[in-house]
Design a protein around this motif. Structure first.
Motif, PDB file in Angstrom:
ATOM      1  N   LEU A   1      29.567  35.859  44.511  1.00  0.00           N
ATOM      2  CA  LEU A   1      29.920  34.524  44.038  1.00  0.00           C
ATOM      3  C   LEU A   1      30.365  33.674  45.224  1.00  0.00           C
ATOM      4  O   LEU A   1      31.120  34.128  46.070  1.00  0.00           O
ATOM      5  N   LEU A   2      29.866  32.447  45.259  1.00  0.00           N
ATOM      6  CA  LEU A   2      30.258  31.504  46.302  1.00  0.00           C
ATOM      7  C   LEU A   2      30.600  30.190  45.621  1.00  0.00           C
ATOM      8  O   LEU A   2      29.805  29.680  44.824  1.00  0.00           O
ATOM      9  N   GLY A   3      31.774  29.668  45.900  1.00  0.00           N
ATOM     10  CA  GLY A   3      32.142  28.419  45.242  1.00  0.00           C
ATOM     11  C   GLY A   3      33.578  28.045  45.535  1.00  0.00           C
ATOM     12  O   GLY A   3      34.185  28.586  46.461  1.00  0.00           O
ATOM     13  N   PRO A   4      34.129  27.142  44.731  1.00  0.00           N
ATOM     14  CA  PRO A   4      35.520  26.742  44.938  1.00  0.00           C
ATOM     15  C   PRO A   4      36.450  27.957  44.884  1.00  0.00           C
ATOM     16  O   PRO A   4      36.234  28.876  44.085  1.00  0.00           O
ATOM     17  N   THR A   5      37.464  27.944  45.716  1.00  0.00           N
ATOM     18  CA  THR A   5      38.342  29.108  45.886  1.00  0.00           C
ATOM     19  C   THR A   5      38.864  29.643  44.549  1.00  0.00           C
ATOM     20  O   THR A   5      38.783  30.847  44.285  1.00  0.00           O
ATOM     21  N   GLU A   6      39.379  28.749  43.730  1.00  0.00           N
ATOM     22  CA  GLU A   6      40.034  29.197  42.501  1.00  0.00           C
ATOM     23  C   GLU A   6      39.059  29.916  41.573  1.00  0.00           C
ATOM     24  O   GLU A   6      39.385  30.949  40.990  1.00  0.00           O
ATOM     25  N   MET A   7      37.847  29.364  41.486  1.00  0.00           N
ATOM     26  CA  MET A   7      36.852  29.959  40.598  1.00  0.00           C
ATOM     27  C   MET A   7      36.472  31.369  41.090  1.00  0.00           C
ATOM     28  O   MET A   7      36.414  32.326  40.319  1.00  0.00           O
ATOM     29  N   VAL A   8      36.247  31.481  42.395  1.00  0.00           N
ATOM     30  CA  VAL A   8      35.819  32.772  42.948  1.00  0.00           C
ATOM     31  C   VAL A   8      36.954  33.790  42.846  1.00  0.00           C
ATOM     32  O   VAL A   8      36.738  34.946  42.462  1.00  0.00           O
ATOM     33  N   LEU A   9      38.177  33.353  43.156  1.00  0.00           N
ATOM     34  CA  LEU A   9      39.311  34.279  43.093  1.00  0.00           C
ATOM     35  C   LEU A   9      39.552  34.759  41.662  1.00  0.00           C
ATOM     36  O   LEU A   9      39.861  35.933  41.431  1.00  0.00           O
ATOM     37  N   ALA A  10      39.384  33.855  40.711  1.00  0.00           N
ATOM     38  CA  ALA A  10      39.590  34.241  39.309  1.00  0.00           C
ATOM     39  C   ALA A  10      38.590  35.324  38.914  1.00  0.00           C
ATOM     40  O   ALA A  10      38.950  36.321  38.274  1.00  0.00           O
ATOM     41  N   SER A  11      37.342  35.153  39.322  1.00  0.00           N
ATOM     42  CA  SER A  11      36.315  36.161  38.993  1.00  0.00           C
ATOM     43  C   SER A  11      36.630  37.476  39.695  1.00  0.00           C
ATOM     44  O   SER A  11      36.488  38.558  39.121  1.00  0.00           O
TER      45      SER A  11
ATOM     46  N   VAL B   1      38.926  43.086  39.874  1.00  0.00           N
ATOM     47  CA  VAL B   1      39.947  44.027  40.356  1.00  0.00           C
ATOM     48  C   VAL B   1      40.714  44.624  39.176  1.00  0.00           C
ATOM     49  O   VAL B   1      40.991  45.832  39.142  1.00  0.00           O
ATOM     50  N   ARG B   2      41.031  43.788  38.208  1.00  0.00           N
ATOM     51  CA  ARG B   2      41.766  44.285  37.032  1.00  0.00           C
ATOM     52  C   ARG B   2      40.960  45.337  36.294  1.00  0.00           C
ATOM     53  O   ARG B   2      41.481  46.348  35.850  1.00  0.00           O
ATOM     54  N   MET B   3      39.662  45.071  36.214  1.00  0.00           N
ATOM     55  CA  MET B   3      38.797  46.026  35.526  1.00  0.00           C
ATOM     56  C   MET B   3      38.796  47.368  36.264  1.00  0.00           C
ATOM     57  O   MET B   3      38.902  48.431  35.665  1.00  0.00           O
ATOM     58  N   LEU B   4      38.721  47.279  37.597  1.00  0.00           N
ATOM     59  CA  LEU B   4      38.730  48.507  38.406  1.00  0.00           C
ATOM     60  C   LEU B   4      40.064  49.231  38.258  1.00  0.00           C
ATOM     61  O   LEU B   4      40.109  50.462  38.110  1.00  0.00           O
TER      62      LEU B   4
ATOM     63  N   VAL C   1      50.688  43.764  30.297  1.00  0.00           N
ATOM     64  CA  VAL C   1      50.618  45.096  30.900  1.00  0.00           C
ATOM     65  C   VAL C   1      49.142  45.511  30.961  1.00  0.00           C
ATOM     66  O   VAL C   1      48.416  45.379  29.986  1.00  0.00           O
ATOM     67  N   GLY C   2      48.704  45.966  32.119  1.00  0.00           N
ATOM     68  CA  GLY C   2      47.285  46.257  32.301  1.00  0.00           C
ATOM     69  C   GLY C   2      46.684  45.286  33.291  1.00  0.00           C
ATOM     70  O   GLY C   2      45.590  45.504  33.800  1.00  0.00           O
ATOM     71  N   GLY C   3      47.424  44.195  33.585  1.00  0.00           N
ATOM     72  CA  GLY C   3      47.013  43.342  34.690  1.00  0.00           C
ATOM     73  C   GLY C   3      46.472  41.976  34.334  1.00  0.00           C
ATOM     74  O   GLY C   3      46.234  41.174  35.232  1.00  0.00           O
ATOM     75  N   ILE C   4      46.252  41.681  33.064  1.00  0.00           N
ATOM     76  CA  ILE C   4      45.696  40.359  32.740  1.00  0.00           C
ATOM     77  C   ILE C   4      46.784  39.301  32.933  1.00  0.00           C
ATOM     78  O   ILE C   4      47.858  39.374  32.324  1.00  0.00           O
ATOM     79  N   GLY C   5      46.497  38.343  33.794  1.00  0.00           N
ATOM     80  CA  GLY C   5      47.490  37.327  34.121  1.00  0.00           C
ATOM     81  C   GLY C   5      47.660  36.320  33.001  1.00  0.00           C
ATOM     82  O   GLY C   5      46.688  35.903  32.370  1.00  0.00           O
ATOM     83  N   VAL C   6      48.922  35.932  32.753  1.00  0.00           N
ATOM     84  CA  VAL C   6      49.194  34.900  31.757  1.00  0.00           C
ATOM     85  C   VAL C   6      49.493  33.586  32.480  1.00  0.00           C
ATOM     86  O   VAL C   6      48.862  32.574  32.233  1.00  0.00           O
ATOM     87  N   THR C   7      50.426  33.651  33.419  1.00  0.00           N
ATOM     88  CA  THR C   7      50.729  32.440  34.185  1.00  0.00           C
ATOM     89  C   THR C   7      51.483  32.797  35.471  1.00  0.00           C
ATOM     90  O   THR C   7      52.065  33.886  35.581  1.00  0.00           O
ATOM     91  N   SER C   8      51.434  31.894  36.421  1.00  0.00           N
ATOM     92  CA  SER C   8      52.220  32.020  37.649  1.00  0.00           C
ATOM     93  C   SER C   8      52.870  30.678  37.906  1.00  0.00           C
ATOM     94  O   SER C   8      52.241  29.634  37.680  1.00  0.00           O
ATOM     95  N   VAL C   9      54.100  30.707  38.368  1.00  0.00           N
ATOM     96  CA  VAL C   9      54.776  29.465  38.736  1.00  0.00           C
ATOM     97  C   VAL C   9      55.430  29.663  40.100  1.00  0.00           C
ATOM     98  O   VAL C   9      55.765  30.789  40.470  1.00  0.00           O
ATOM     99  N   ALA C  10      55.564  28.578  40.841  1.00  0.00           N
ATOM    100  CA  ALA C  10      56.191  28.678  42.162  1.00  0.00           C
ATOM    101  C   ALA C  10      56.956  27.398  42.441  1.00  0.00           C
ATOM    102  O   ALA C  10      56.516  26.305  42.059  1.00  0.00           O
ATOM    103  N   THR C  11      58.068  27.536  43.115  1.00  0.00           N
ATOM    104  CA  THR C  11      58.936  26.373  43.349  1.00  0.00           C
ATOM    105  C   THR C  11      58.256  25.344  44.245  1.00  0.00           C
ATOM    106  O   THR C  11      58.377  24.144  44.011  1.00  0.00           O
ATOM    107  N   HIS C  12      57.483  25.818  45.271  1.00  0.00           N
ATOM    108  CA  HIS C  12      56.860  24.839  46.168  1.00  0.00           C
ATOM    109  C   HIS C  12      55.730  24.092  45.484  1.00  0.00           C
ATOM    110  O   HIS C  12      55.398  22.973  45.865  1.00  0.00           O
TER     111      HIS C  12
END
Lengths: 266, 402
Positions: free
Chosen positions: B226-236, B241-244, B318-329
């Motif tokens: 996959l080649l494309g915008p960072t967020e899209m590629v990282l999500a895939s 990785v979660r599957m593995l 549990v199992g690795g599926i992300g729900v959300t991430s937040v960061a102060t910056h």
């Protein structure tokens, strides 16, 4: 000769780096010692001094007719200096790619730089010694015109060492056993050359072995120029030319066949 | 924008020989005696000037091979690499290669500089700046063999990046050295990026890929997946990785990640460390149950000097599926300094819109710019959430019927 030409072009472009690497190689060899660079020249100078004292001063041994000089010590010294340089350049050149493996895998450098550095470093040590021999031995025949051929002979000699060292470096990258085998042959090579014996002393049945040694033609040439003040015979030049052409063809093939995978082997 | 780097149908075949004898045979006769292994196949991409491409993928996927091919240390089997201009290309594939242990740092600078194509006079001009960046003023005239690995790496990085390149190739360089050094690395690379340098960046740190790269390339078993915008590629890639991971965890009992992250706290050179992570309203069960509709997570940390750190919290099933991430910056929130010199922040998720399930929290500590991860407590709090809805799913999205 396309592959070899490309290598030589890359080497020429990186010539400044080559000289820097050779200088650093010299410094690295004496790093940490008190006498420093003196040690690089002390070893061969001591060997030369011992041969001179033992054969020409203490025992005053003489060679028979047909020798380029009557003094055994002088004959041995003029043969041994290029032989020591040859052994040093070829041994170091042969392992140069193996030693530079990590560097070559991380930096886009021409591979030819490393065997060339070994040859150049050897030259920087032994060429001054050869020049010293010129000043010691040529006055005996009043600096004959043959001396003018010395630069050509040395240039051909260095080219031959580079071709041989680079070829062996590629083969050693493929099969490490080559390092041991060549080390053995360099050990016995001086006995199969006109370094220790006159060519006339070799049994006729095995005299061809002399010419299987790439150092036979240049050693004969140096003996002619330095000890007799005579032009090297045609067979010397033909022998060197044959070796140069053969090694160039071999190296061209080796570079061509290993080009894509050489770095992976290191 | 003009094209800085174009890679077209790039392939690299490694020839595997069963024995050195087979290799010699191939070299002497020219006959093939190898087994082919395609490390890279038909990879193509175009990098515009000033663009930063992150290369991601599993170990052995072909990322380093791609970078080495672009850097010119390996020759491609087929395909073309075209650079748009004769500008400087700097490849940071390994820091410190070419240093001689018996020579001083200063002597090594001159030689290693020549190896990467920096002329003597330029090195002389840049020497003071390189030494200052590497913070080796007192040690520069000592043999490199007396340096710690961190000092060597600092000197090498300072040298490699002393001249701003047109194309910068970085292979995992940020994974070395202490956090202080990592921070300097990231800042310098980021300054190059902002100045218009084209960057090809390979890292296992998805955080850094996210922060630095405009686009990402996911390489899987030698091919561009996959080649494309960072967020899209990282999500895939994260889904992959979660599957593995799920497959692996089914196969074997993995050591808890929490132990690993906490053990790392004692590592030397750390500029900051999380000291505690707490979630409110958890009962004493195993796993604890969230007894409130709101989830409040408090993270405390200590940081060297007076640097104001940033915090991040990630919520996963549990199992690795992300729900959300937040960061102060990201949210432009400033953590609160505590009287004892530590820092503390609380993030509250009001009226948690989750479905019933077992969830896990991870906490992160970043530097003041949010570029460098100082510490991470992965999967440090596990809890059960029981939602009012009996329906299956992960989150209750805002919705309306019509």
């Amino acid at each position: 000769m396309h592959a070899l030409t490309a290598e030589c072009t890359a080497l020429w472009r990186a010539r400044r780096l080559l000289f820097l690497m050779a200088r650093r190689d010299l410094s690295a060899r004496h790093a940490g010692s008190v006498l420093g660079i003196v040690w690089l020249y002390a070893q061969p100078l001591l060997t030369i001094a011992i041969y001179y004292l033992v054969f020409d001063v203490v025992f005053r041994m003489r060679l028979g007719d047909g020798a380029p000089t009557q003094a055994v010590g002088a004959y041995l010294i003029v043969g041994l200096v290029p032989w020591m340089a040859f052994s040093d350049a070829v041994l170091r050149g042969m392992i140069s790619l193996l030693e530079a493996g990590a560097l070559l895998q991380k930096n886009p450098l021409p591979t030819a730089l490393f065997p060339a550095r070994a040859v150049l470093t050897g030259a920087l040590i032994y060429l001054p010694l050869t020049l010293a021999l010129v000043f010691v031995y040529t006055p005996m025949h009043h600096f004959g015109a043959a001396l003018l051929l010395l630069p050509l002979l040395v240039a051909a000699l260095l080219a031959m060492w580079f071709l041989l060292a680079y070829s062996l470096a590629i083969v050693a990258a493929a099969v490490r056993d080559v390092v041991q085998i060549v080390g053995f042959f360099l050990g016995i090579g001086a006995f199969l050359s006109p370094v220790l014996f006159l060519p006339s002393m070799f049994p006729p049945a095995i005299s061809w072995l002399l010419w299987a040694n790439p150092m036979t033609p240049p050693v004969l040439g140096l003996q002619s120029i330095l000890l007799s003040g005579a032009m090297p015979r045609a067979e010397v030049w033909l022998g060197m030319l044959a070796w140069l052409v053969a090694l160039a063809v071999v190296l061209d093939r080796l570079v061509d066949r290993s080009r894509e995978q050489l770095i992976d082997w290191l | 924008m003009s094209v800085a780097l174009s890679v077209e149908r790039l392939c690299k075949l490694y020839k595997l020989y069963d024995s050195p004898r087979a290799r010699l045979q191939a070299l002497v006769t020219g006959r093939p005696t190898h087994r082919p292994h395609w490390a890279l196949r038909d990879v193509s991409f175009v990098l515009q000037r000033g663009q930063c491409l992150g290369v991601i993928g599993d170990n052995g996927a072909g990322k380093s091979t791609l970078l080495k091919l672009v850097a010119g240390t390996l020759r491609p089997t087929s395909g073309a690499i075209t650079r748009g201009g004769d500008g400087r290309v700097t490849a940071i594939l390994e820091l410190g290669a070419g240093f001689h242990p018996d020579f001083t740092g200063r002597e090594n600078l001159r030689f290693a500089g020549a190896l990467i194509g920096i002329a003597d006079d330029e090195i002389a001009r840049l020497e003071a700046e390189i030494i200052a960046f590497a913070e080796l003023e007192d040690a520069i005239d000592r043999p490199v063999k007396t340096y710690s690995s961190g000092m060597t790496v600092r000197l090498a990085f300072a040298l490699a990046t002393a001249v701003e390149p047109d194309v910068l190739i970085i292979d995992e360089a940020l994974a070395v050295g202490d956090q202080h050094f990592q921070k300097k690395c990231v800042e310098r690379i980021d300054s190059f990026r902002r100045a218009g340098c084209t960057i090809l960046f390979c890292s296992h740190s998805q955080y850094h890929v996210r922060q630095l790269c405009d686009a990402a390339l996911w390489i899987d078993t030698g091919q561009a997946r996959l080649l494309g915008p960072t967020e899209m590629v990282l999500a895939s890639y994260e889904a992959h990785v979660r599957m593995l991971d799920a497959r692996k965890s089914q196969e074997s009992m993995a050591a808890p990640a929490e132990t690993a992250s906490r053990a790392a706290l004692s590592s030397p050179g750390r500029r900051g460390a999380i000291t505690s992570v707490n979630a409110s309203d958890l009962d004493g069960g195993s796993p604890p149950v969230l007894t409130s509709h709101d989830l409040a997570v408090t993270v405390s940390a200590s940081v060297a000097g007076d640097e104001r750190p940033n915090f991040g919290v990630m919520l996963q099933l549990v199992g690795g599926i992300g729900v959300t991430s937040v960061a102060t910056h990201v949210d432009r929130v400033e953590p609160l300094p505590q009287p004892d010199g530590t820092w503390k922040v609380t993030v509250t998720f009001p009226d948690l819109p989750l479905h019933s399930g077992e969830y896990v929290l991870s906490a992160y500590l970043f530097d003041s710019k949010g570029m460098v991860v100082y510490d991470e407590w992965l999967h440090c709090i596990r809890f059960l959430f029981v939602a009012a809805t009996p329906l299956p799913g992960l989150v209750t999205l805002r919705h309306h019927w019509s």
